[in-house]
Scaffold this motif. Structure first.
Motif, short mmCIF file in Angstrom:
data_model
loop_
_atom_site.label_atom_id
_atom_site.label_comp_id
_atom_site.label_asym_id
_atom_site.label_seq_id
_atom_site.Cartn_x
_atom_site.Cartn_y
_atom_site.Cartn_z
N ALA A 47 36.10 -60.95 13.73
CA ALA A 47 34.80 -60.34 14.03
C ALA A 47 34.94 -58.86 13.71
O ALA A 47 36.03 -58.39 13.37
N SER A 48 33.83 -58.11 13.79
CA SER A 48 33.89 -56.70 13.42
C SER A 48 32.90 -55.89 14.23
O SER A 48 32.01 -56.43 14.91
N LEU A 49 33.07 -54.57 14.17
CA LEU A 49 32.12 -53.62 14.73
C LEU A 49 31.66 -52.70 13.61
O LEU A 49 32.48 -52.28 12.78
N THR A 50 30.39 -52.38 13.59
CA THR A 50 29.88 -51.42 12.63
C THR A 50 28.63 -50.77 13.21
O THR A 50 28.04 -51.28 14.15
N LEU A 51 28.26 -49.65 12.64
CA LEU A 51 27.09 -48.89 13.09
C LEU A 51 26.06 -48.92 11.97
O LEU A 51 26.37 -48.58 10.83
N ASP A 87 37.45 -69.35 8.61
CA ASP A 87 38.46 -68.49 9.23
C ASP A 87 38.96 -67.37 8.32
O ASP A 87 38.88 -66.20 8.68
N LEU A 88 39.49 -67.69 7.15
CA LEU A 88 40.01 -66.63 6.28
C LEU A 88 38.90 -65.67 5.84
O LEU A 88 39.10 -64.45 5.90
N PRO A 89 37.72 -66.16 5.45
CA PRO A 89 36.66 -65.21 5.14
C PRO A 89 36.32 -64.30 6.33
O PRO A 89 36.00 -63.12 6.16
N ALA A 90 36.42 -64.83 7.55
CA ALA A 90 36.17 -64.00 8.74
C ALA A 90 37.20 -62.88 8.85
O ALA A 90 36.86 -61.75 9.20
N HIS A 91 38.46 -63.18 8.53
CA HIS A 91 39.50 -62.13 8.56
C HIS A 91 39.21 -61.06 7.50
O HIS A 91 39.36 -59.86 7.76
N PHE A 92 38.81 -61.49 6.31
CA PHE A 92 38.46 -60.52 5.26
C PHE A 92 37.31 -59.62 5.71
O PHE A 92 37.36 -58.40 5.56
N LYS A 93 36.25 -60.22 6.24
CA LYS A 93 35.09 -59.45 6.69
C LYS A 93 35.47 -58.46 7.79
O LYS A 93 34.99 -57.32 7.81
N ILE A 96 37.26 -55.58 6.12
CA ILE A 96 36.35 -54.76 5.32
C ILE A 96 35.51 -53.86 6.22
O ILE A 96 35.36 -52.66 5.97
N LEU A 97 34.93 -54.41 7.27
CA LEU A 97 34.04 -53.66 8.15
C LEU A 97 34.79 -52.87 9.21
O LEU A 97 34.34 -51.80 9.62
N GLY A 98 35.89 -53.41 9.70
CA GLY A 98 36.68 -52.72 10.73
C GLY A 98 36.40 -53.26 12.12
O GLY A 98 35.41 -53.98 12.36
N VAL A 99 37.27 -52.90 13.04
CA VAL A 99 37.18 -53.39 14.41
C VAL A 99 37.08 -52.26 15.43
O VAL A 99 37.22 -52.50 16.63
N SER A 100 36.85 -51.04 14.96
CA SER A 100 36.75 -49.94 15.93
C SER A 100 35.69 -48.94 15.51
O SER A 100 35.34 -48.82 14.32
N LEU A 101 35.16 -48.25 16.52
CA LEU A 101 34.19 -47.18 16.31
C LEU A 101 34.56 -46.02 17.22
O LEU A 101 35.00 -46.23 18.36
#
Length: 139
Positions: A47-51, A87-93, A96-101
């Motif tokens: 999963a990811s976090l983005t603004l 699963d693997l595409p989720a890791h790539f995403k 790419i987007l990141g997990v922190s803000l």
């Protein structure tokens, strides 16, 4: 002042979800900070976090469509396939987007732009609940 806590997010379907209000409600300590920073770390690799845009929900559905096209499932060269085709595409995403803000806090509120909101990118079909470590520092 330093404050750290775990915020548990409910399970959401695959896609991009606006979670700004949920973060702010979980952190009443924000109101005590005149000037500071809030660091958010999502403790997951799928999963990811983005603004981004917080007003028009079609932006979030366009994000999902773009990333699904950019990082497709079931590519024949993928080796990490044991947990399903998403699963693997989720890791790539996530990478790419990141997990922190890191977000500014001013006069007890997140100091975001008029049209900015915090997104959780849920990249699995059944990702489950997610955890964010929130670290607030300021005066």
């Amino acid at each position: 002042m330093w404050h750290q806590q775990t915020i548990r997010l409910k399970s959401r379907p695959r896609g991009f979800h606006l979670i700004t209000d949920e973060i702010e409600q979980a952190l009443p300590e924000l109101r005590q900070v005149k000037t500071g920073l809030l660091h958010l770390l999502l403790q997951h690799t799928s999963a990811s976090l983005t603004l981004n845009e917080n007003a028009d929900p079609t932006v979030r559905s366009d994000f999902e469509a773009f990333f699904n096209r950019s990082v497709p499932e079931d590519e024949p060269y993928y080796q990490h396939i044991y947990e399903g085709s998403d699963d693997l595409p989720a890791h790539f995403k996530s990478s790419i987007l990141g997990v922190s803000l890191m977000l500014p806090v001013t006069d007890g509120r997140l100091n975001l732009g008029t049209w900015q909101g915090i997104y959780l990118g849920e990249h699995r079909n059944h990702g489950g609940s997610r955890r964010i470590i929130a670290t607030l520092q300021g005066e």
